[in-house]
Each structure stands twice: as C-alpha cells, then as structure tokens.
Design a protein around this motif. Structure first.
Motif, PDB file in Angstrom:
ATOM      1  N   MET A  64      -6.403  -2.032  -2.179  1.00 40.31           N
ATOM      2  CA  MET A  64      -6.365  -1.566  -0.797  1.00 40.31           C
ATOM      3  C   MET A  64      -7.456  -2.216   0.038  1.00 40.31           C
ATOM      4  O   MET A  64      -7.269  -2.496   1.224  1.00 40.31           O
ATOM      5  CB  MET A  64      -6.497  -0.043  -0.750  1.00 40.31           C
ATOM      6  CG  MET A  64      -5.295   0.700  -1.325  1.00 40.31           C
ATOM      7  SD  MET A  64      -5.537   2.489  -1.405  1.00 40.31           S
ATOM      8  CE  MET A  64      -5.562   2.873   0.344  1.00 40.31           C
ATOM      9  N   TRP A 109      -1.840   7.999  -0.897  1.00 40.78           N
ATOM     10  CA  TRP A 109      -3.061   7.443  -1.478  1.00 40.78           C
ATOM     11  C   TRP A 109      -3.652   8.347  -2.547  1.00 40.78           C
ATOM     12  O   TRP A 109      -4.306   7.875  -3.485  1.00 40.78           O
ATOM     13  CB  TRP A 109      -4.109   7.229  -0.384  1.00 40.78           C
ATOM     14  CG  TRP A 109      -3.750   6.202   0.646  1.00 40.78           C
ATOM     15  CD1 TRP A 109      -2.631   5.400   0.661  1.00 40.78           C
ATOM     16  CD2 TRP A 109      -4.494   5.877   1.817  1.00 40.78           C
ATOM     17  NE1 TRP A 109      -2.643   4.600   1.781  1.00 40.78           N
ATOM     18  CE2 TRP A 109      -3.775   4.861   2.512  1.00 40.78           C
ATOM     19  CE3 TRP A 109      -5.689   6.328   2.367  1.00 40.78           C
ATOM     20  CZ2 TRP A 109      -4.226   4.311   3.716  1.00 40.78           C
ATOM     21  CZ3 TRP A 109      -6.140   5.789   3.560  1.00 40.78           C
ATOM     22  CH2 TRP A 109      -5.416   4.784   4.219  1.00 40.78           C
ATOM     23  N   HIS A 166      -4.439  -5.233   0.499  1.00 42.99           N
ATOM     24  CA  HIS A 166      -3.544  -4.493   1.377  1.00 42.99           C
ATOM     25  C   HIS A 166      -4.035  -4.567   2.821  1.00 42.99           C
ATOM     26  O   HIS A 166      -5.231  -4.619   3.073  1.00 42.99           O
ATOM     27  CB  HIS A 166      -3.455  -3.027   0.948  1.00 42.99           C
ATOM     28  CG  HIS A 166      -2.887  -2.847  -0.424  1.00 42.99           C
ATOM     29  ND1 HIS A 166      -2.979  -1.649  -1.111  1.00 42.99           N
ATOM     30  CD2 HIS A 166      -2.224  -3.690  -1.253  1.00 42.99           C
ATOM     31  CE1 HIS A 166      -2.394  -1.778  -2.294  1.00 42.99           C
ATOM     32  NE2 HIS A 166      -1.943  -3.005  -2.405  1.00 42.99           N
ATOM     33  N   PRO A 213       0.803  -1.227   0.000  1.00 43.73           N
ATOM     34  CA  PRO A 213       0.000   0.000   0.000  1.00 43.73           C
ATOM     35  C   PRO A 213       0.833   1.273   0.000  1.00 43.73           C
ATOM     36  O   PRO A 213       0.317   2.344  -0.321  1.00 43.73           O
ATOM     37  CB  PRO A 213      -0.815  -0.112   1.297  1.00 43.73           C
ATOM     38  CG  PRO A 213      -0.037  -1.048   2.161  1.00 43.73           C
ATOM     39  CD  PRO A 213       0.611  -2.021   1.221  1.00 43.73           C
TER      40      PRO A 213
END
Length: 379
Positions: free
Chosen positions: A149, A164, A153, A90
């Motif tokens: 994600m 992000w 993740h 991530p």
C-alpha cells in the motif's frame, strides 16, 4: 466485495476460465460458515438440537475450505497474471488475510465441534496445524499488504476502506484462537510463551486497527456514504472489535494455571475493563453500519460476495458477548449473545443461499464491474 476487472498484457489463459476472477475474498465464505458452528456450540444457553446443527455446519466449513483452496490453487496455476494483479490492487490485496483467518476459523471449529466426530486427538492436531499455518500467513499479510500500500498501491483521498482491516486483523484472530491451545502445551515456559505471544499479537492488531479506523470514519464524514456495492464492508469493523473482546476473555481463561496467580487475576480484570467498552462500541457500530446497509438496499444494492461481511464480524461479537457472559455471569450478556447469534444465523443463511444461486447462474464467477461512486449525498 466486488473485485475490479484488470487488463492483461497477454491473452488470458483459456484453461479453467471460470477461475479467472476467483479471488481471495472467497475465503470469507469459509470464515463465516466456521464461526456459525463454533459460536453456536459455545452459546451460554441450551438449545435442543443446536449442537447437531453446528456439527453439520462445521462439516460444511471443512468442505468449503477444501473447495476454495483447490479453486484458489487453480487460479494461481492457470491465471497467475490475474493473481499478481490482485496483489497490486488495494481493493483486493487485503483479502489475502481471509486465507489466514479461514484456516484458523476451521481449526477452531474442529477443536470445539469436530472433535465429537473425529476424536479429541485428531481435532487437536488439525487445529494446531491450521492455527500455525494461519498465524504465519496472517503475520506475513500484516506486513506485506501495508508495505504494498505504501510503495505500490495508489490510493486517492477518498479511498480509505474498511477492507484494509482484513490485512491487519489476522493476528487478533491468532490471539483469540490460540488461547484454547495453551492448556494443551507442557506446563511452564511453553504455555507462558504461547500465552504472551498471543497477547503480543493482540496488541499488534489492535494498534494497527486504531490507525485505520480514524481514516475510515474521516472518509465517511467528509465524502459521504460508500458506493452501494461496498456498503457491506462497513461490517468488517466489527471483526477486530469483536475479536479483541473475544481474545481478552479467552486469554484470561488460558492464563489460569499458566502464569503467577496475581498476573492471572490482572488478565481477568483486563478482560472486563477492556472487553465491556469494546463490545459497547461494537454495538454502536453495528447500528450505524446496519442503518447504512438499509439505506443502500433502498437505493438498489444487490447481492455480491461482500455480503459475507455480515457473518464472521458479527460472529466475533457473539463470541465476545459469550466471553463476557462467562466472566460476569450477567444475563444481559447471555441474551445479547443469543440475539447476535440469531442475527448471524439469518445473515449466513441469506449469504449462503444467494452464493449458491450465484454460482449456479455463473454471476459470481463473471468478470466484476468496478463500483461506481455515488455523486453527492442522498437520504
């Protein structure tokens, strides 16, 4: 950002070992260099020799894009295990958005600056291809990275990161940099479709950004400052904010002669009603993030590729201020654009010099160390 090292189930390839840790974050170098060129050429004041300098920087951006693209291809070819590990990390996966933005940034600087070198027709063709490719990649990234994600993740309660934003801001870049292409399409449905499509991507990215920002602010308030090496990532917040301001101003220009006059007037009003407060927030965040960077420097923060976060996001604020200066005629926005461009130029020079030094020393191509979190707040 510093990329964490990963273990592999098999022995890593010994071919081109320098590319083992050459991640997608290197496209930030391309983005930062391109926007120095395009934003400098659009400054609302005349600076003798600046256009010539911007042309030289554009050429550097083109060379940087080619070099990084070749290196990234080698990374996938000879170190595919590490490339797959990046997608599942991530802290690294959102940087794939930099590929999309790098392509579009070079395309835009080619149309605005490079046309004086290669001609209007070739520049338009290059920008169209790079914008289309970047838009497709950016839309894919906006879906794939958040999906990973959610399902793959594993992120801790203190794991919210400005990085992000890199996964969801490419459609905003598409909106801002697609606007100059609108007048080059056939009048009628073609132009209107691209214009409204850009507004759609603007909304897509804006709403995604508004979902992420509260998580980031909450993480800072509850858990304190970021680890030193990650502190420059706070400047990434300026990217979607500044680019949103740029987008509404660019699209308002493109709306003239594309949609009905009353709609074009509405888009023009929206550029000011939306753009002025957004740029105001950008200035607030610039001061806050700058203060935290100064703190990090005092506590021993050293150079990393994360310092390129000081370039493209600040550049979007330059172009946002340029758009407001164009639509309001206020000298305040003109000089704000100039001041921000000086900041951008200094940041680019520092990042470029340190990057070249790090490449020659091998430090930037070595296996990175995981960032160590700070224990408690310090002043």
């Amino acid at each position: 950002m510093a990329l964490p090292a990963h273990s592999s189930a098999r022995t890593p390839s010994v071919r081109l070992p320098a590319l083992r840790h050459f991640g997608p974050n290197w496209y930030a170098l391309v983005m930062g260099t391109s926007i120095v060129s395009s934003s400098g050429a659009a400054l609302p004041v005349h600076v003798p020799g600046l256009y010539t300098v911007c042309t030289a920087v554009w050429a550097l951006a083109v060379l940087a894009l080619i070099a990084v693209a070749v290196a990234r291809a080698g990374h996938w070819l000879y170190h595919s295990d590490q490339a797959r590990a990046h997608l599942l990390d991530p802290a690294v996966a959102p940087f794939y958005g930099c590929l999309a933005m790098g392509l579009m940034a070079v395309g835009n600087s080619t149309l605005t600056v490079g046309r004086s070198v290669i001609g209007q027709g070739a520049a338009l063709a290059a920008d169209s291809v790079l914008w289309a490719a970047g838009t497709v990649i950016g839309l894919a990234c906006t879906v794939v990275v958040p999906y990973l994600m959610v399902v793959r993740h594993r992120i801790g309660p203190d794991g919210a990161s400005a990085v992000w934003l890199l996964a969801v801001v490419p459609p905003m870049v598409s909106a801002a940099l697609g606007a100059p292409l609108v007048p080059h399409l056939p009048a009628g449905a073609w132009r209107e479709t691209l214009l409204l499509g850009c507004y759609g991507m603007f909304g897509m990215s804006l709403l995604a950004t508004l979902l992420i920002l509260p998580l980031l602010v909450g993480r800072l308030v509850v858990y304190g400052p970021l680890p030193l090496a990650l502190t420059p990532s706070l400047f990434l917040v300026l990217g979607p904010v500044g680019q949103a301001t740029t987008a509404v101003n660019q699209l308002a220009d493109a709306a003239q002669g594309t949609v009905r006059p009353e709609y074009a007037a509405g888009f023009g009003a929206f550029a000011l009603v939306f753009g002025v407060p957004m740029l105001g927030f950008a200035m607030l965040w610039l001061v806050l993030a700058g203060a935290l960077v100064v703190r990090a420097l005092r506590h021993g923060m050293t150079f990393s590729m994360g310092w390129w976060a000081f370039t493209f996001p600040v550049g979007t604020c330059v172009t946002g201020a340029e758009g407001l200066a164009r639509h309001t005629g206020l000298a305040a926005y003109t000089w704000l654009a100039v001041a921000l461009y000086v900041l951008l130029a200094v940041a680019w020079l520092v990042a470029a010099v340190c990057s070249v030094r790090g490449l020659f020393s091998g430090a930037l191509l070595a296996a990175p160390l995981a960032a160590q979190p700070e224990t408690g707040r310090t002043t």
